[in-house]
Design an enzyme around this catalytic site. Sequence first.
Site, PDB file in Angstrom:
ATOM      1  N   SER A  89     -27.813 -26.133 -57.380  1.00 52.13           N
ATOM      2  CA  SER A  89     -28.396 -27.154 -58.257  1.00 52.13           C
ATOM      3  C   SER A  89     -29.268 -26.550 -59.337  1.00 52.13           C
ATOM      4  O   SER A  89     -30.110 -27.237 -59.909  1.00 52.13           O
ATOM      5  CB  SER A  89     -29.168 -28.201 -57.451  1.00 52.13           C
ATOM      6  N   THR A 191     -33.074 -26.860 -57.317  1.00 51.97           N
ATOM      7  CA  THR A 191     -33.739 -27.301 -58.548  1.00 51.97           C
ATOM      8  C   THR A 191     -35.176 -26.897 -58.378  1.00 51.97           C
ATOM      9  O   THR A 191     -35.829 -27.282 -57.417  1.00 51.97           O
ATOM     10  CB  THR A 191     -33.676 -28.826 -58.690  1.00 51.97           C
ATOM     11  N   THR A 209     -32.902 -26.838 -63.803  1.00 46.21           N
ATOM     12  CA  THR A 209     -31.931 -27.498 -62.921  1.00 46.21           C
ATOM     13  C   THR A 209     -30.559 -27.576 -63.573  1.00 46.21           C
ATOM     14  O   THR A 209     -30.447 -27.506 -64.806  1.00 46.21           O
ATOM     15  CB  THR A 209     -32.391 -28.935 -62.605  1.00 46.21           C
ATOM     16  N   ARG A 219     -25.050 -36.456 -69.270  1.00 45.04           N
ATOM     17  CA  ARG A 219     -26.262 -36.961 -68.607  1.00 45.04           C
ATOM     18  C   ARG A 219     -27.377 -35.886 -68.615  1.00 45.04           C
ATOM     19  O   ARG A 219     -27.144 -34.727 -68.333  1.00 45.04           O
ATOM     20  CB  ARG A 219     -25.924 -37.346 -67.169  1.00 45.04           C
ATOM     21  N   THR A 242     -38.981 -33.458 -58.548  1.00 47.66           N
ATOM     22  CA  THR A 242     -37.602 -33.186 -58.173  1.00 47.66           C
ATOM     23  C   THR A 242     -37.009 -34.459 -57.588  1.00 47.66           C
ATOM     24  O   THR A 242     -37.744 -35.379 -57.227  1.00 47.66           O
ATOM     25  CB  THR A 242     -37.523 -32.011 -57.174  1.00 47.66           C
ATOM     26  N   GLY A 243     -35.696 -34.485 -57.509  1.00 43.37           N
ATOM     27  CA  GLY A 243     -35.036 -35.672 -56.979  1.00 43.37           C
ATOM     28  C   GLY A 243     -34.321 -36.438 -58.065  1.00 43.37           C
ATOM     29  O   GLY A 243     -33.936 -35.866 -59.096  1.00 43.37           O
TER      30      GLY A 243
HETATM   31  C1  SD4 Z   1     -32.285 -34.350 -62.100  1.00 47.26           C
HETATM   32  N1  SD4 Z   1     -34.419 -34.033 -61.016  1.00 47.26           N
HETATM   33  O1  SD4 Z   1     -31.501 -33.860 -62.892  1.00 47.26           O
HETATM   34  C2  SD4 Z   1     -33.114 -33.406 -61.239  1.00 47.26           C
HETATM   35  C3  SD4 Z   1     -32.368 -33.105 -59.986  1.00 47.26           C
HETATM   36  C4  SD4 Z   1     -33.165 -32.481 -58.885  1.00 47.26           C
HETATM   37  O2  SD4 Z   1     -33.194 -31.600 -56.736  1.00 47.26           O
HETATM   38  O3  SD4 Z   1     -34.362 -32.305 -58.933  1.00 47.26           O
HETATM   39  N2  SD4 Z   1     -32.511 -32.139 -57.783  1.00 47.26           N
HETATM   40  O4  SD4 Z   1     -32.386 -35.564 -61.915  1.00 47.26           O
END
Ligand code: SD4
Length: 333
Positions: A89, A191, A209, A219, A242-243
Amino acid sequence: MKRRKFLKNASLSGIGLALGKSLTSCAETTPSDSVISTLEVASLPLVIATWDVKNATAKAWEVLQNGGSALDAVEQGCRVEEANEKGQSVGKGGLPDRDGNVTLDACIMNQNGDCGSVVFLQNITHAVSVARKVMEDTPHVMLAGSGAEKFALQKGFKKENLLTEDSKKSWEAWKVKSEYSPIINIENHDTIGMLVIDKGGNLSGACTTSGLAYKLNGRVGDSPIIGSGLFVDNEIGAAVATGLGEEVVKTVGSFLVVELMRQGKSPQEACEIAIRRIVDKPNSNYKNFQVGYIAINKQGQTGSFSIHQWFSMTKFQQGKNETIQSEYFNKDA
Ligand code: SD4
């Protein structure tokens, strides 16, 4: 709910101190004087990062020990994960979008509030270093897509194919069903968001990331958006997210965490309130996605919090490099 089960269920369709001396200088410059002046400063320097990324925090620590700045440390630390082909990631080996393109998002911010960012960058492994060049060598904050790539090549970055055999195989397996429900990956989660406070108490941060696996082409997530994926205010503190980026962007999450610290909240309290802001939204679908924050304040206190279990923060302090499981909101699973 067990981690694997959660992974299966989580989807984008739901859319997927060790204490030392007292601080005086910061107390003079922040609005929450009464709170901050009673606090003590943690042992500095200090490195924190999202997830279990001990190699990255070790690199950042080494940079600091060799006299590097907090900015050098966050950049070099993030580069470790960008170069790690096993991490799916971030950087090389990141999982592609639904059309097979690996596209990277990254940003960096220094103690003066300067920042640089790249979005939808292709063919260059070290997006965080390109973001630093944007900050240092251009009058701009953000470069996107082919413009960012052209800039990177002009600056001497190497053109590389970022889609590794392993990531290609994963993508091909995904294509069989082509469900637009990319998992918010709480297990394979490189990430990386990193925050460093140097021994002089100055802060920098970075975030890099490849974004959500199998996302729509074009995106862009929260990670390269200053204030969402990352925010650094050298008088107050710093935060990184993150997320599921969409949810972070909608609440300008990292800026929110820093502003909560400005109002006197501890880093832990600030991360918790920012997560509640997402969870408490009308019609929040939080059971189906993960968001996690880590934060540090000017005193070197740290915090981390996520919606679901299994988020972690790696912390390097006083020669000790450890990954700490975060507290989380959803205890029902
Ligand atoms: C995103 N926040 O592109 C990032 C993805 C991420 O662990 O943090 N993944 O939405």
